[in-house]
Design a protein around this motif. Sequence first.
Motif, PDB file in Angstrom:
ATOM      1  N   LYS A 122       0.830  -1.229   0.000  1.00  0.00           N
ATOM      2  CA  LYS A 122       0.000   0.000   0.000  1.00  0.00           C
ATOM      3  C   LYS A 122       0.853   1.263   0.000  1.00  0.00           C
ATOM      4  CE  LYS A 122      -4.132  -2.051   2.044  1.00  0.00           C
ATOM      5  NZ  LYS A 122      -3.698  -3.428   1.973  1.00  0.00           N
ATOM      6  N   LYS A 123       1.895   1.254  -0.829  1.00  0.00           N
ATOM      7  CA  LYS A 123       2.768   2.417  -0.974  1.00  0.00           C
ATOM      8  C   LYS A 123       2.625   2.997  -2.375  1.00  0.00           C
ATOM      9  CE  LYS A 123       4.455   1.647   3.066  1.00  0.00           C
ATOM     10  NZ  LYS A 123       4.228   2.540   4.200  1.00  0.00           N
ATOM     11  N   GLY A 124       2.843   4.319  -2.476  1.00  0.00           N
ATOM     12  CA  GLY A 124       2.856   4.938  -3.794  1.00  0.00           C
ATOM     13  C   GLY A 124       4.005   4.377  -4.624  1.00  0.00           C
ATOM     14  N   PHE A 125       3.873   4.483  -5.936  1.00  0.00           N
ATOM     15  CA  PHE A 125       4.917   3.919  -6.808  1.00  0.00           C
ATOM     16  C   PHE A 125       5.068   4.765  -8.064  1.00  0.00           C
ATOM     17  CE2 PHE A 125       6.436   1.131 -10.207  1.00  0.00           C
ATOM     18  CZ  PHE A 125       7.529   0.549  -9.602  1.00  0.00           C
ATOM     19  N   GLY A 126       6.304   5.042  -8.437  1.00  0.00           N
ATOM     20  CA  GLY A 126       6.559   5.759  -9.677  1.00  0.00           C
ATOM     21  C   GLY A 126       7.878   5.329 -10.279  1.00  0.00           C
ATOM     22  N   VAL A 127       7.996   5.526 -11.579  1.00  0.00           N
ATOM     23  CA  VAL A 127       9.203   5.099 -12.297  1.00  0.00           C
ATOM     24  C   VAL A 127       9.902   6.300 -12.917  1.00  0.00           C
ATOM     25  CG1 VAL A 127       9.846   4.007 -14.482  1.00  0.00           C
ATOM     26  CG2 VAL A 127       8.615   2.702 -12.787  1.00  0.00           C
ATOM     27  N   GLY A 151       9.189  10.679 -14.835  1.00  0.00           N
ATOM     28  CA  GLY A 151      10.216  11.593 -15.332  1.00  0.00           C
ATOM     29  C   GLY A 151      11.351  10.808 -15.963  1.00  0.00           C
ATOM     30  N   PHE A 152      12.294  11.527 -16.547  1.00  0.00           N
ATOM     31  CA  PHE A 152      13.447  10.831 -17.118  1.00  0.00           C
ATOM     32  C   PHE A 152      14.699  11.687 -16.997  1.00  0.00           C
ATOM     33  CE2 PHE A 152      12.368  13.587 -20.556  1.00  0.00           C
ATOM     34  CZ  PHE A 152      13.568  13.813 -21.232  1.00  0.00           C
ATOM     35  N   LEU A 153      15.831  11.007 -16.939  1.00  0.00           N
ATOM     36  CA  LEU A 153      17.132  11.667 -16.945  1.00  0.00           C
ATOM     37  C   LEU A 153      17.913  11.098 -18.126  1.00  0.00           C
ATOM     38  CD1 LEU A 153      18.155  11.401 -13.155  1.00  0.00           C
ATOM     39  CD2 LEU A 153      17.037  13.320 -14.305  1.00  0.00           C
ATOM     40  N   PRO A 154      18.411  11.952 -19.005  1.00  0.00           N
ATOM     41  CA  PRO A 154      19.188  11.430 -20.136  1.00  0.00           C
ATOM     42  C   PRO A 154      20.581  10.987 -19.689  1.00  0.00           C
ATOM     43  CG  PRO A 154      19.189  13.825 -20.156  1.00  0.00           C
ATOM     44  CD  PRO A 154      18.314  13.411 -19.004  1.00  0.00           C
ATOM     45  N   TYR A 155      21.262  10.264 -20.556  1.00  0.00           N
ATOM     46  CA  TYR A 155      22.659   9.927 -20.273  1.00  0.00           C
ATOM     47  C   TYR A 155      23.452  11.224 -20.281  1.00  0.00           C
ATOM     48  CZ  TYR A 155      27.246   7.950 -20.265  1.00  0.00           C
ATOM     49  OH  TYR A 155      28.534   7.653 -19.899  1.00  0.00           O
ATOM     50  N   SER A 156      24.245  11.448 -19.250  1.00  0.00           N
ATOM     51  CA  SER A 156      25.034  12.674 -19.154  1.00  0.00           C
ATOM     52  C   SER A 156      26.513  12.329 -18.948  1.00  0.00           C
ATOM     53  CB  SER A 156      24.533  13.519 -17.971  1.00  0.00           C
ATOM     54  OG  SER A 156      25.567  14.335 -17.484  1.00  0.00           O
ATOM     55  N   ALA A 203      23.458  19.682 -12.329  1.00  0.00           N
ATOM     56  CA  ALA A 203      23.482  18.731 -13.449  1.00  0.00           C
ATOM     57  C   ALA A 203      22.055  18.308 -13.799  1.00  0.00           C
ATOM     58  CB  ALA A 203      24.312  17.501 -13.074  1.00  0.00           C
ATOM     59  N   LEU A 204      21.789  18.214 -15.067  1.00  0.00           N
ATOM     60  CA  LEU A 204      20.480  17.767 -15.568  1.00  0.00           C
ATOM     61  C   LEU A 204      19.334  18.559 -14.930  1.00  0.00           C
ATOM     62  CD1 LEU A 204      21.158  13.901 -15.498  1.00  0.00           C
ATOM     63  CD2 LEU A 204      21.318  15.420 -17.460  1.00  0.00           C
ATOM     64  N   ARG A 205      19.586  19.841 -14.722  1.00  0.00           N
ATOM     65  CA  ARG A 205      18.665  20.684 -13.962  1.00  0.00           C
ATOM     66  C   ARG A 205      17.224  20.652 -14.497  1.00  0.00           C
ATOM     67  NH1 ARG A 205      18.321  23.849  -9.159  1.00  0.00           N
ATOM     68  NH2 ARG A 205      16.219  24.592  -9.385  1.00  0.00           N
ATOM     69  N   GLU A 206      17.097  20.857 -15.816  1.00  0.00           N
ATOM     70  CA  GLU A 206      15.724  20.910 -16.364  1.00  0.00           C
ATOM     71  C   GLU A 206      14.987  19.609 -16.136  1.00  0.00           C
ATOM     72  OE1 GLU A 206      15.528  22.070 -20.467  1.00  0.00           O
ATOM     73  OE2 GLU A 206      16.808  23.819 -20.046  1.00  0.00           O
ATOM     74  N   GLU A 207      15.711  18.505 -16.361  1.00  0.00           N
ATOM     75  CA  GLU A 207      15.061  17.191 -16.221  1.00  0.00           C
ATOM     76  C   GLU A 207      14.711  16.917 -14.758  1.00  0.00           C
ATOM     77  OE1 GLU A 207      17.833  17.747 -17.907  1.00  0.00           O
ATOM     78  OE2 GLU A 207      17.494  17.037 -19.968  1.00  0.00           O
ATOM     79  N   VAL A 208      15.619  17.337 -13.850  1.00  0.00           N
ATOM     80  CA  VAL A 208      15.336  17.126 -12.420  1.00  0.00           C
ATOM     81  C   VAL A 208      14.137  17.985 -12.003  1.00  0.00           C
ATOM     82  CG1 VAL A 208      16.253  17.294 -10.062  1.00  0.00           C
ATOM     83  CG2 VAL A 208      17.716  16.444 -11.899  1.00  0.00           C
ATOM     84  N   ARG A 230      11.666  18.864 -13.912  1.00  0.00           N
ATOM     85  CA  ARG A 230      10.460  18.205 -14.451  1.00  0.00           C
ATOM     86  C   ARG A 230      10.098  16.980 -13.610  1.00  0.00           C
ATOM     87  NH1 ARG A 230      11.868  19.876 -19.798  1.00  0.00           N
ATOM     88  NH2 ARG A 230      13.144  18.054 -20.150  1.00  0.00           N
ATOM     89  N   LEU A 231      11.137  16.264 -13.176  1.00  0.00           N
ATOM     90  CA  LEU A 231      10.889  15.082 -12.351  1.00  0.00           C
ATOM     91  C   LEU A 231      10.232  15.489 -11.032  1.00  0.00           C
ATOM     92  CD1 LEU A 231      11.208  12.101 -11.621  1.00  0.00           C
ATOM     93  CD2 LEU A 231      13.529  12.610 -10.832  1.00  0.00           C
ATOM     94  N   VAL A 232      10.733  16.561 -10.416  1.00  0.00           N
ATOM     95  CA  VAL A 232      10.158  17.020  -9.147  1.00  0.00           C
ATOM     96  C   VAL A 232       8.675  17.357  -9.353  1.00  0.00           C
ATOM     97  CG1 VAL A 232      10.217  18.894  -7.432  1.00  0.00           C
ATOM     98  CG2 VAL A 232      12.327  17.725  -8.084  1.00  0.00           C
ATOM     99  N   SER A 233       8.347  17.973 -10.504  1.00  0.00           N
ATOM    100  CA  SER A 233       6.920  18.217 -10.785  1.00  0.00           C
ATOM    101  C   SER A 233       6.191  16.898 -10.970  1.00  0.00           C
ATOM    102  CB  SER A 233       6.734  19.026 -12.069  1.00  0.00           C
ATOM    103  OG  SER A 233       7.450  20.200 -12.000  1.00  0.00           O
ATOM    104  N   GLY A 234       6.821  15.972 -11.697  1.00  0.00           N
ATOM    105  CA  GLY A 234       6.184  14.676 -11.993  1.00  0.00           C
ATOM    106  C   GLY A 234       5.875  13.883 -10.730  1.00  0.00           C
ATOM    107  N   ILE A 235       6.759  14.012  -9.730  1.00  0.00           N
ATOM    108  CA  ILE A 235       6.532  13.230  -8.503  1.00  0.00           C
ATOM    109  C   ILE A 235       5.972  14.123  -7.395  1.00  0.00           C
ATOM    110  CG2 ILE A 235       8.273  11.471  -9.014  1.00  0.00           C
ATOM    111  CD1 ILE A 235      10.181  12.872  -7.096  1.00  0.00           C
TER     112      ILE A 235
END
Length: 262
Positions: free
Chosen positions: A190-195, A221-226, A243-248, A250-255
């Motif tokens: 009964k825990k939240g889950f995200g990928v 969300g996703f993080l590209p190869y850096s 590093a990967l600021r924009e993607e991070v 977006r991820l923070v919004s996603g989660i």
Amino acid sequence: MPKLIVSGRGGSGKSTLVTLLARRLGEQGKVLVVDADESNLGLGAIFGIEPPGKTLMDYLGGKTAVKEKLVAMLKGKESEQVALFTEKMALDSLPPELVGWDGPVALMQVGKIEHSMEGCACPMGAVARDFLNHLAVEEGQWVLVDTEAGVEHFGRGVLEGVDAVLMVVDPSHDAVILAEKAARLAREAKKGFGVVLNKVDEKTEPVLKEMLAAKGIAIKGFLPYSPAVARANLLGVPLDAGALREEVDRLVSGIGGMLKRN
Ligand SMILES: Nc1ncnc2c1ncn2[C@@H]1O[C@H](COP(=O)(O)OP(=O)(O)OP(=O)(O)O)[C@@H](O)[C@H]1O
Ligand SMILES: [Mg+2]
């Protein structure tokens, strides 16, 4: 939901994600990173925080003492429930020898395997579970738990004390089928889950999206190869917090939902 556990197969990018998320969330509040990986040693280096003087296992008297306590507690009990900590602990009042702060972010370790033939790491799982169960997290504070590869921590019930699981999926079939299993285990608990997809590019990202969609797993969300991230890890130097600021971001919004208290 302020306590997240980060899971994934070996080398998928759990410690990298924990570091980037912690530095990013540290701009908004306080973040405690709990290193619950009993084998790997490199989180402190990429996080840029020296592991503190004591692990949680040391704090509780060492592995032998913890094992004895656990055996005594479990005698005659049918469930594996143990209570090493008796009171709720505030993130701000954790013992300084246990927690290394760098401004708003901090690192602590549950324990590491230190000796040949010392036995299985199960006591560390029990300690992590009970500690997380007793850790009180206020508004504007987060706890991120970095774990060992695979799903052992699900079996040991470490996720009992957290709110949600964030699963790192790198471009591999192995990672996808592990995510499917983890999603089921998280549901059971009964825990939240995200990928989060990691180390992806324009060729691998759509393939992973399709594979995960076919299994009904939502991507947060996703993080590209850096190359910069890979290089910092090669040299054992702190990851650039931006590093990967924009993607991070977006991820923070996603989660976002997983990061908020219900
Ligand atoms: N987005 C990325 N771009 C480039 N390299 C990455 C990225 N994410 C992780 N890596 C690299 O992949 C390797 C494994 O990353 P990391 O240590 O974060 O994985 P892990 O899941 O914590 O591994 P373990 O299971 O061993 O704990 C490291 O060399 C790291 O630099
Ligand atoms: Mg790791």
